[in-house]
Each structure stands twice: as C-alpha cells, then as structure tokens.
Design a protein around this motif. Structure first.
Motif, mmCIF file in Angstrom:
data_model
loop_
_atom_site.group_PDB
_atom_site.id
_atom_site.type_symbol
_atom_site.label_atom_id
_atom_site.label_comp_id
_atom_site.label_asym_id
_atom_site.label_seq_id
_atom_site.Cartn_x
_atom_site.Cartn_y
_atom_site.Cartn_z
ATOM 1 N N THR A 283 0.815 -1.207 0.000
ATOM 2 C CA THR A 283 0.000 0.000 0.000
ATOM 3 C C THR A 283 0.848 1.256 0.000
ATOM 4 O OG1 THR A 283 -0.147 -0.041 2.402
ATOM 5 C CG2 THR A 283 -1.929 -1.102 1.177
ATOM 6 N N GLY A 284 2.082 1.180 0.505
ATOM 7 C CA GLY A 284 2.966 2.334 0.513
ATOM 8 C C GLY A 284 2.554 3.361 1.547
ATOM 9 N N VAL A 285 3.169 4.521 1.451
ATOM 10 C CA VAL A 285 2.881 5.614 2.366
ATOM 11 C C VAL A 285 1.853 6.525 1.712
ATOM 12 C CG1 VAL A 285 3.886 7.596 3.565
ATOM 13 C CG2 VAL A 285 5.197 5.496 3.333
ATOM 14 N N ASP A 286 0.755 6.763 2.419
ATOM 15 C CA ASP A 286 -0.267 7.622 1.843
ATOM 16 C C ASP A 286 0.050 9.095 2.112
ATOM 17 O OD1 ASP A 286 -0.858 7.789 4.526
ATOM 18 O OD2 ASP A 286 -2.981 7.361 4.311
ATOM 19 N N TYR A 287 -0.747 9.952 1.552
ATOM 20 C CA TYR A 287 -0.543 11.395 1.618
ATOM 21 C C TYR A 287 -0.509 11.893 3.057
ATOM 22 C CZ TYR A 287 -1.633 16.343 0.897
ATOM 23 O OH TYR A 287 -1.621 17.700 0.928
ATOM 24 N N ASN A 288 -1.454 11.459 3.877
ATOM 25 C CA ASN A 288 -1.531 11.942 5.260
ATOM 26 C C ASN A 288 -0.320 11.499 6.079
ATOM 27 O OD1 ASN A 288 -3.932 13.299 4.898
ATOM 28 N ND2 ASN A 288 -5.171 11.501 5.384
ATOM 29 N N THR A 289 0.121 10.269 5.877
ATOM 30 C CA THR A 289 1.294 9.779 6.593
ATOM 31 C C THR A 289 2.525 10.579 6.211
ATOM 32 O OG1 THR A 289 0.332 7.564 6.642
ATOM 33 C CG2 THR A 289 2.683 7.741 7.093
ATOM 34 N N PHE A 290 2.680 10.836 4.918
ATOM 35 C CA PHE A 290 3.824 11.612 4.456
ATOM 36 C C PHE A 290 3.805 13.008 5.072
ATOM 37 C CE2 PHE A 290 6.082 14.361 1.480
ATOM 38 C CZ PHE A 290 7.262 13.650 1.300
ATOM 39 N N LEU A 291 2.633 13.632 5.107
ATOM 40 C CA LEU A 291 2.505 14.968 5.688
ATOM 41 C C LEU A 291 2.821 14.946 7.176
ATOM 42 C CD1 LEU A 291 1.765 17.897 5.147
ATOM 43 C CD2 LEU A 291 -0.615 17.315 5.558
ATOM 44 N N GLN A 292 2.354 13.918 7.888
ATOM 45 C CA GLN A 292 2.649 13.814 9.315
ATOM 46 C C GLN A 292 4.146 13.648 9.568
ATOM 47 O OE1 GLN A 292 0.189 10.553 10.551
ATOM 48 N NE2 GLN A 292 -1.648 11.814 10.767
ATOM 49 N N LEU A 293 4.797 12.841 8.720
ATOM 50 C CA LEU A 293 6.241 12.668 8.864
ATOM 51 C C LEU A 293 6.986 13.977 8.616
ATOM 52 C CD1 LEU A 293 6.742 9.231 7.099
ATOM 53 C CD2 LEU A 293 7.060 9.726 9.528
ATOM 54 N N LEU A 294 6.564 14.732 7.618
ATOM 55 C CA LEU A 294 7.215 15.999 7.307
ATOM 56 C C LEU A 294 7.044 16.993 8.453
ATOM 57 C CD1 LEU A 294 8.718 17.780 5.251
ATOM 58 C CD2 LEU A 294 6.494 18.418 4.325
ATOM 59 N N VAL A 295 5.841 17.094 8.996
ATOM 60 C CA VAL A 295 5.581 18.020 10.108
ATOM 61 C C VAL A 295 6.366 17.592 11.342
ATOM 62 C CG1 VAL A 295 3.790 18.834 11.696
ATOM 63 C CG2 VAL A 295 3.341 18.783 9.242
ATOM 64 N N ALA A 296 6.414 16.288 11.626
ATOM 65 C CA ALA A 296 7.173 15.802 12.781
ATOM 66 C C ALA A 296 8.654 16.116 12.625
ATOM 67 C CB ALA A 296 6.962 14.299 12.944
ATOM 68 N N GLU A 297 9.168 15.963 11.425
ATOM 69 C CA GLU A 297 10.584 16.272 11.179
ATOM 70 C C GLU A 297 10.855 17.751 11.405
ATOM 71 O OE1 GLU A 297 14.004 15.830 7.729
ATOM 72 O OE2 GLU A 297 11.984 15.124 7.329
ATOM 73 N N MET A 298 9.938 18.601 10.960
ATOM 74 C CA MET A 298 10.134 20.042 11.130
ATOM 75 C C MET A 298 10.052 20.432 12.608
ATOM 76 S SD MET A 298 8.113 21.485 7.824
ATOM 77 C CE MET A 298 8.532 23.182 8.151
ATOM 78 N N LYS A 299 9.139 19.801 13.365
ATOM 79 C CA LYS A 299 8.997 20.117 14.781
ATOM 80 C C LYS A 299 10.214 19.671 15.583
ATOM 81 C CE LYS A 299 3.975 19.923 15.365
ATOM 82 N NZ LYS A 299 2.871 19.157 15.988
ATOM 83 N N ASN A 300 10.803 18.554 15.184
ATOM 84 C CA ASN A 300 11.885 17.957 15.959
ATOM 85 C C ASN A 300 13.275 18.284 15.437
ATOM 86 O OD1 ASN A 300 10.179 16.578 17.816
ATOM 87 N ND2 ASN A 300 9.680 15.152 16.177
ATOM 88 N N GLN A 301 13.368 19.233 14.542
ATOM 89 C CA GLN A 301 14.704 19.574 14.032
ATOM 90 C C GLN A 301 15.499 20.336 15.092
ATOM 91 O OE1 GLN A 301 14.805 22.216 10.666
ATOM 92 N NE2 GLN A 301 12.907 23.212 11.291
ATOM 93 N N ASP A 302 16.784 20.256 14.978
ATOM 94 C CA ASP A 302 17.694 20.912 15.908
ATOM 95 C C ASP A 302 17.645 22.422 15.661
ATOM 96 O OD1 ASP A 302 19.729 21.706 17.545
ATOM 97 O OD2 ASP A 302 21.316 20.629 16.468
ATOM 98 N N PRO A 303 17.253 23.226 16.665
ATOM 99 C CA PRO A 303 17.160 24.676 16.462
ATOM 100 C C PRO A 303 18.510 25.330 16.157
ATOM 101 C CG PRO A 303 16.358 24.076 18.661
ATOM 102 C CD PRO A 303 16.816 22.834 17.987
ATOM 103 N N THR A 304 19.594 24.716 16.624
ATOM 104 C CA THR A 304 20.908 25.289 16.340
ATOM 105 C C THR A 304 21.398 24.934 14.941
ATOM 106 O OG1 THR A 304 22.072 23.374 17.278
ATOM 107 C CG2 THR A 304 21.551 25.207 18.779
ATOM 108 N N ASN A 305 20.759 23.960 14.325
ATOM 109 C CA ASN A 305 21.133 23.546 12.979
ATOM 110 C C ASN A 305 19.847 23.231 12.203
ATOM 111 O OD1 ASN A 305 22.512 22.694 10.745
ATOM 112 N ND2 ASN A 305 23.103 20.706 11.597
ATOM 113 N N PRO A 306 19.064 24.260 11.866
ATOM 114 C CA PRO A 306 17.773 24.017 11.213
ATOM 115 C C PRO A 306 17.955 23.396 9.826
ATOM 116 C CG PRO A 306 18.285 26.348 11.198
ATOM 117 C CD PRO A 306 19.360 25.672 11.996
ATOM 118 N N MET A 307 16.829 22.859 9.344
ATOM 119 C CA MET A 307 16.826 22.220 8.031
ATOM 120 C C MET A 307 17.193 23.236 6.958
ATOM 121 S SD MET A 307 13.708 20.266 6.013
ATOM 122 C CE MET A 307 12.955 19.850 7.537
#
Length: 139
Positions: free
Chosen positions: A25-49
């Motif tokens: 089934t792969g990764v659906d749209y909502n899962t991909f969006l959740q992963l992207l938002v989680a990555e942005m929330k948990n990024q290192d503030p001293t070394n942002p994306m």
C-alpha cells in the motif's frame, strides 16, 4: 536528523510478515505529511533544516498528491470501461463449466460490477463470474 532502524534484530522475523502486507500500500498522503511536520517540529534549532531540503520535501509531497489524484482518475476510467464492456454482454448467450464439472448456458439478462469483478445474471437467475472459462456467443 538521522534516524536508525526502527526494529531490532530479535523482532525481525515477526516484523517481516507484518511489513509485507503494508509495503504494497505504501505511504499515503496523510502519513507523508505527518512525517514531514514531525521532522520540522523535531529539528535541531541550532542547525535548522536547509531551505533546499525543505523545498525538496515539499516537492515530494506535491508529487505524492498528484500521483494520488492520477490514481483516482484511473480508477474512475477503469470503472467506466468495465460498464461499457458489461453493457455489450447483455443479451448475449454464454456458456460455462463450474468447479464441479457441470455445464450451464443461457442468455445474459444483467451484469453487476463489484470490487471482485463482474457477475452476469442469466435469464434463469443463474449468476456467473465474467472471466476465464466463460464462452460468449451471439444470441
């Protein structure tokens, strides 16, 4: 942000059977969006994306969304094609042999289409799957 494997070697045999079902089934749209938002929330503030990484992921998200829309349109097209083919069977004489070896024949009165395929209903009420083993002839 580096992520290591989510499974350990002791659960590898158990996880293999469960992941084989979800990998199709792969990764659906909502899962991909959740992963992207989680990555942005948990990024290192001293070394942002990096901005280029963000834009790359945003482009991937857009590509996933467009692929989903394409799949929906293809599903609609296939449904329409199935209806056109089913319409052509009404009034035709069909014959088939079931799993017990019994042979049946009759004229198609109606066709129903469901997720498993097309089912032809003959004039005598017999239902038969439209597929391999079904012989169609002019009435």
């Amino acid at each position: 942000m580096n992520v290591t494997s989510a499974t350990d070697s002791t659960s590898k045999s158990n996880s293999t059977s469960s992941t084989s079902n979800t990998s199709s089934t792969g990764v659906d749209y909502n899962t991909f969006l959740q992963l992207l938002v989680a990555e942005m929330k948990n990024q290192d503030p001293t070394n942002p994306m990096d901005t280029s990484q963000y834009m790359s992921q945003f482009a991937q998200l857009s590509t996933v969304e467009q692929a989903m829309q394409t799949n929906n349109k293809l599903d609609s097209l296939l449904s329409s094609q199935s209806l056109s083919q089913a319409d052509a069977l009404i009034g035709k004489k069909v014959s088939f042999t079931d799993s017990t070896g019994a042979t049946f024949s009759g004229k198609v009165a109606s066709i129903s289409i469901n997720t498993d395929g097309s089912i032809a209903t003959l004039e005598d009420g017999t239902k038969v799957a439209v597929g391999p083993g079904l012989t169609i002839s002019q009435s």
